[in-house]
Enzyme design. Structure first.
Site, PDB file in Angstrom:
ATOM      1  N   PRO A  86       0.827  -1.206   0.000  1.00 17.86           N
ATOM      2  CA  PRO A  86       0.000   0.000   0.000  1.00 17.86           C
ATOM      3  C   PRO A  86       0.862   1.256   0.000  1.00 17.86           C
ATOM      4  CG  PRO A  86      -0.829  -1.543   1.604  1.00 17.86           C
ATOM      5  CD  PRO A  86       0.430  -2.142   1.046  1.00 17.86           C
ATOM      6  N   CYS A  87       0.420   2.225  -0.771  1.00 20.97           N
ATOM      7  CA  CYS A  87       1.306   3.354  -1.028  1.00 20.97           C
ATOM      8  C   CYS A  87       0.675   4.680  -0.661  1.00 20.97           C
ATOM      9  CB  CYS A  87       1.688   3.352  -2.495  1.00 20.97           C
ATOM     10  SG  CYS A  87       0.270   3.158  -3.561  1.00 20.97           S
ATOM     11  N   GLN A  88      -0.343   4.684   0.218  1.00 26.20           N
ATOM     12  CA  GLN A  88      -0.927   5.983   0.593  1.00 26.20           C
ATOM     13  C   GLN A  88       0.122   6.990   1.039  1.00 26.20           C
ATOM     14  OE1 GLN A  88      -2.233   3.122   1.417  1.00 26.20           O
ATOM     15  NE2 GLN A  88      -4.446   3.156   1.409  1.00 26.20           N
ATOM     16  N   PHE A  90       2.823   7.645  -0.095  1.00 23.61           N
ATOM     17  CA  PHE A  90       3.615   8.190  -1.193  1.00 23.61           C
ATOM     18  C   PHE A  90       2.776   8.872  -2.257  1.00 23.61           C
ATOM     19  CE2 PHE A  90       5.733   4.100   0.037  1.00 23.61           C
ATOM     20  CZ  PHE A  90       6.475   4.700   1.034  1.00 23.61           C
TER      21      PHE A  90
END
Length: 350
Positions: A86-88, A90
């Site tokens: 998960p990249c929230q 970034f």
């Protein structure tokens, strides 16, 4: 669609979501031994599709899961670990938070360190991490450094590849970053493209195909039998404006200054963004706001089978959950054709 069991490589998939990268493995005849995710709907989606009938599908919180329990899958075949943590932390929306307050490596939504826990314990022949393009923004420098140093520390060769899904036959402009690790040195410099921008005549002499257009991929779904409640825009605030936007344009087409509806630069660029049938689509979002495109050129929202087709999911692929959940699963996925190219690149460098 039959899975070849005689292949020399197998995959363990973390953060599998709706299975975009997993399908990318199957398109390379790489067997997916295990798919893991924390999201109920994504797990049900994987279970609904016959492609994964031979895959163990596990719902688990990766932060609490012990990699040791996956050792039973290490059977002498070459093994890769794949995933898009998960990249929230970034995404572009995080930029305004000042970096001192962001503590990226401590952010509970940042699971990159969990990914490397599995790499460390299972010691695969190679791995692949997918992330949004904005992970390269200067505010995320520590995350990139963490990926590079972890890769080297565990004795893998490192490679980073910037991609646009258009170059691999996906009818959608979608930029993503892939990080690769391999026990062997990378012999091949970059993944092999299959498509080129027809506006760039220099490439037309090669055996690449021109970019795919969205009309070719979704026209079959423009029939009444595919109608969805969700697609209707005619009651909404900006329907009159949406109708005035020409296909292939966004709200800026209505900013001509005279009696204009909007001021330039006051909206996100995908506000009232409309597809044009003979061009590729723009990026399909996981959680679009009510007037965020791309919209269909007939002034409606896109239907679920249309967004799945724009992401290159197989035609008969089944998704589980509410319309909003399906949008999120499809919008978060790696397009299977992009996954195919990236996993092929990794396989050829093992």
């Amino acid at each position: 669609d039959s899975l070849m069991k005689n292949t020399k490589i197998q995959a363990i998939s973390l953060f599998s979501g709706a299975g975009g990268l997993d399908l990318g493995c199957l398109l390379n005849d790489i067997e997916v031994k295990l798919s893991m995710d924390f999201d109920d709907d994504s797990i049900e989606t994987l279970k609904k599709n016959h492609q994964f009938s031979g895959t163990e599908i596990i719902k688990a919180d990766i932060k609490k899961y012990k990699p040791k329990s996956l050792e039973k899958y290490l059977n002498g075949k070459k093994t890769i670990i794949i995933g898009g943590p998960p990249c929230q932390p970034f995404s572009k929306n995080g930029y305004w938070v000042e970096n001192k307050n962001r503590k990226i490596t401590k952010d509970p939504r940042n699971c990159i360190n969990d990914f490397f826990r599995f790499v460390k314990n299972l010691n695969p022949d190679g791995f692949l991490i997918e992330n949004v393009e904005s992970i390269l923004h200067p505010t995320n420098k520590r995350a990139i450094q963490y990926i590079i140093s972890s890769t080297k520390k565990l004795n893998y060769h490192f490679k980073m590849v910037k991609t646009n899904a258009l170059d691999y036959g996906v009818p959608q402009k979608r930029k993503r970053i892939f990080f690769f690790g391999s026990k062997k040195d990378f012999q091949i410099e970059e993944p092999e493209r299959t498509h080129f921008d027809p506006k760039n005549p220099y490439l037309s002499t090669t055996d690449l195909k021109p970019y795919e257009t969205v009309g070719d991929h979704i026209k079959e779904f423009n029939l009444n039998k595919y109608h969805e409640e969700y697609e209707n825009t005619s009651e909404g605030t900006y329907f009159r404006e949406l109708k005035k936007v020409p296909p292939g344009k966004n709200y800026l087409a209505l900013c001509d200054g005279k009696k204009s509806n909007f001021k330039t630069g006051t909206r996100f660029w995908n506000f009232l963004l409309k597809l044009k049938a003979d061009l590729p689509s723009w990026t399909i979002a996981a959680q679009p706001g009510p007037w965020v495109g791309p919209f269909h050129w007939t002034n409606r929202r896109l239907r679920a089978p249309e967004i799945a087709a724009i992401q290159t999911f197989p035609r008969n692929y089944k998704f589980f959950g509410s319309r909003r959940s399906v949008q999120r699963q499809i919008g978060n996925a790696v397009p299977p054709l992009l996954g195919k190219a990236m996993i092929n690149f990794l396989a050829n460098n093992l």
